[in-house]
Motif scaffolding. Structure first.
Motif, PDB file in Angstrom:
ATOM      1  N   LYS A 195     -51.395 -36.746 -37.480  1.00 46.03           N
ATOM      2  CA  LYS A 195     -50.111 -37.241 -37.983  1.00 46.03           C
ATOM      3  C   LYS A 195     -50.241 -38.658 -38.527  1.00 46.03           C
ATOM      4  O   LYS A 195     -49.700 -38.980 -39.595  1.00 46.03           O
ATOM      5  CB  LYS A 195     -49.063 -37.190 -36.874  1.00 46.03           C
ATOM      6  N   SER A 244     -58.625 -27.658 -39.685  1.00 44.93           N
ATOM      7  CA  SER A 244     -58.755 -26.557 -38.731  1.00 44.93           C
ATOM      8  C   SER A 244     -59.792 -26.932 -37.691  1.00 44.93           C
ATOM      9  O   SER A 244     -60.846 -27.470 -38.018  1.00 44.93           O
ATOM     10  CB  SER A 244     -59.162 -25.267 -39.448  1.00 44.93           C
ATOM     11  N   LYS A 282     -53.602 -26.864 -39.404  1.00 45.90           N
ATOM     12  CA  LYS A 282     -52.447 -27.630 -39.864  1.00 45.90           C
ATOM     13  C   LYS A 282     -52.663 -28.008 -41.330  1.00 45.90           C
ATOM     14  O   LYS A 282     -53.784 -28.316 -41.744  1.00 45.90           O
ATOM     15  CB  LYS A 282     -52.238 -28.890 -39.025  1.00 45.90           C
ATOM     16  N   THR A 283     -51.559 -28.006 -42.080  1.00 41.18           N
ATOM     17  CA  THR A 283     -51.611 -28.297 -43.515  1.00 41.18           C
ATOM     18  C   THR A 283     -50.594 -29.374 -43.858  1.00 41.18           C
ATOM     19  O   THR A 283     -49.451 -29.326 -43.392  1.00 41.18           O
ATOM     20  CB  THR A 283     -51.337 -27.031 -44.343  1.00 41.18           C
ATOM     21  N   ARG A 310     -56.737 -24.845 -33.971  1.00 41.23           N
ATOM     22  CA  ARG A 310     -55.489 -24.657 -34.696  1.00 41.23           C
ATOM     23  C   ARG A 310     -55.685 -25.092 -36.140  1.00 41.23           C
ATOM     24  O   ARG A 310     -56.662 -25.770 -36.479  1.00 41.23           O
ATOM     25  CB  ARG A 310     -54.358 -25.455 -34.054  1.00 41.23           C
ATOM     26  N   THR A 351     -55.844 -29.630 -45.489  1.00 35.42           N
ATOM     27  CA  THR A 351     -55.854 -28.577 -44.479  1.00 35.42           C
ATOM     28  C   THR A 351     -56.936 -28.896 -43.450  1.00 35.42           C
ATOM     29  O   THR A 351     -58.097 -29.100 -43.822  1.00 35.42           O
ATOM     30  CB  THR A 351     -56.116 -27.205 -45.103  1.00 35.42           C
ATOM     31  N   MET A 398     -53.286 -34.126 -32.758  1.00 38.82           N
ATOM     32  CA  MET A 398     -52.163 -34.380 -33.636  1.00 38.82           C
ATOM     33  C   MET A 398     -51.699 -35.829 -33.549  1.00 38.82           C
ATOM     34  O   MET A 398     -51.276 -36.417 -34.531  1.00 38.82           O
ATOM     35  CB  MET A 398     -51.004 -33.447 -33.300  1.00 38.82           C
TER      36      MET A 398
END
Length: 287
Positions: free
Chosen positions: A185, A217, A236-237, A234, A215, A222
């Motif tokens: 983030k 992975s 996240k994009t 996981r 992207t 986070m």
């Protein structure tokens, strides 16, 4: 499946060029093996010294001395090999003294020269061009800075990389941030601020940025202080702007990197959509 195709290889011949260019393809397998070994050695050398490496280009050309009018007078002259790459050097890998900085760069060039000469047994004439970008500032001065001022230094680097649509530098920077236990983030917020700054200030130089997509992975964090009990992988994009991957006439730059953390590996993919200023100027004037 369009999302699994490399956007650069898909646009070769339309608006993209090869990173390796040869004068002929008679020795395709030999040249391909040599190019892969050159790239792997330079990338491993830069990764060992914690240097971010940019686009690496290789050109092969015939020597002008071997071109004669009389076919019978053919000379055996070594072919030419040109190598160019850009690298971002952090401050901790060199000294602020100009002489020591130049000496460090010469030692790096000699290391590459010696490896290539021993690896290929002087089968070609080598020309190496390195474009270094040294991080400014001193370590003592940075330690006294506040957190916001330190973040602004990284923002300046990201702004330069975004203006040059350099996915290689950005992906390696994200991988280094993951290895420093930084969260996704915070990294995406920093990139978003730089992207918005370029759009609001209108400081596009050679290219106009249309969008960026990231992207990630793997087992990454986070947030900086995240504590996960179940460390499952996981995906996240993060997306900002427009990324028309299926439109071949659009300019797309792409690269991927890998972050090695104690929890496991994490893959980073970056797409940047841009438009050259020359095309934009021609479209506005209508010529």
């Amino acid at each position: 499946m369009g999302q699994k195709v490399n956007p650069i290889s898909l646009r070769i011949g339309v608006n993209q060029l090869w990173d390796s260019r040869w004068s002929h393809d008679k020795k395709y397998t030999k040249y391909l093996e040599q190019d892969l070994s050159i790239r792997s050695f330079i990338e491993d050398l830069c990764n060992y010294q914690e240097i971010l490496i940019g686009k690496l280009s290789i050109w092969r050309s015939c020597s002008m001395d071997s071109l004669t009018i009389n076919i019978k007078e053919v000379k055996n002259v070594k072919p030419n090999l040109f190598i160019y790459f850009q690298m971002y050097v952090p401050y901790k890998t060199y000294s602020n003294n100009k002489e020591q900085k130049q000496e460090w760069l010469i030692n790096l060039e000699n290391t590459i020269y010696s490896y290539l000469e021993d690896r290929f047994r002087n089968s070609f004439t080598l020309s190496l061009l390195i474009d270094p970008i040294f991080e400014e500032g001193s370590m003592d001065y940075k330690r006294t800075k506040q957190k916001n001022e330190i973040d602004s230094v990284f923002n300046n680097d990201l702004v330069k990389w975004l203006l040059n649509k350099d996915c290689l530098m950005i992906s390696q920077w994200i991988a280094n941030e993951f290895q420093k236990r930084k969260g996704l983030k915070e990294v995406c917020k920093t990139i978003e601020k730089c992207f918005d700054y370029i759009k609001t200030e209108g400081i596009d130089l050679k290219y106009r940025l249309d969008g960026i997509k990231i992207t990630c992975s793997g087992r990454f964090k986070m947030t900086d202080n995240e504590k996960r009990r179940n460390k499952m992988a996981r995906i996240k994009t993060f997306k900002k702007g427009q990324i028309p991957l299926q439109t071949l006439s659009k300019y797309i730059n792409y690269h991927m990197a890998t972050a090695y953390t104690p929890d496991g590996t994490s893959g980073i993919k970056i797409w940047i959509s841009y438009e050259p200023r020359e095309i934009l100027d021609v479209g506005l004037t209508g010529e």
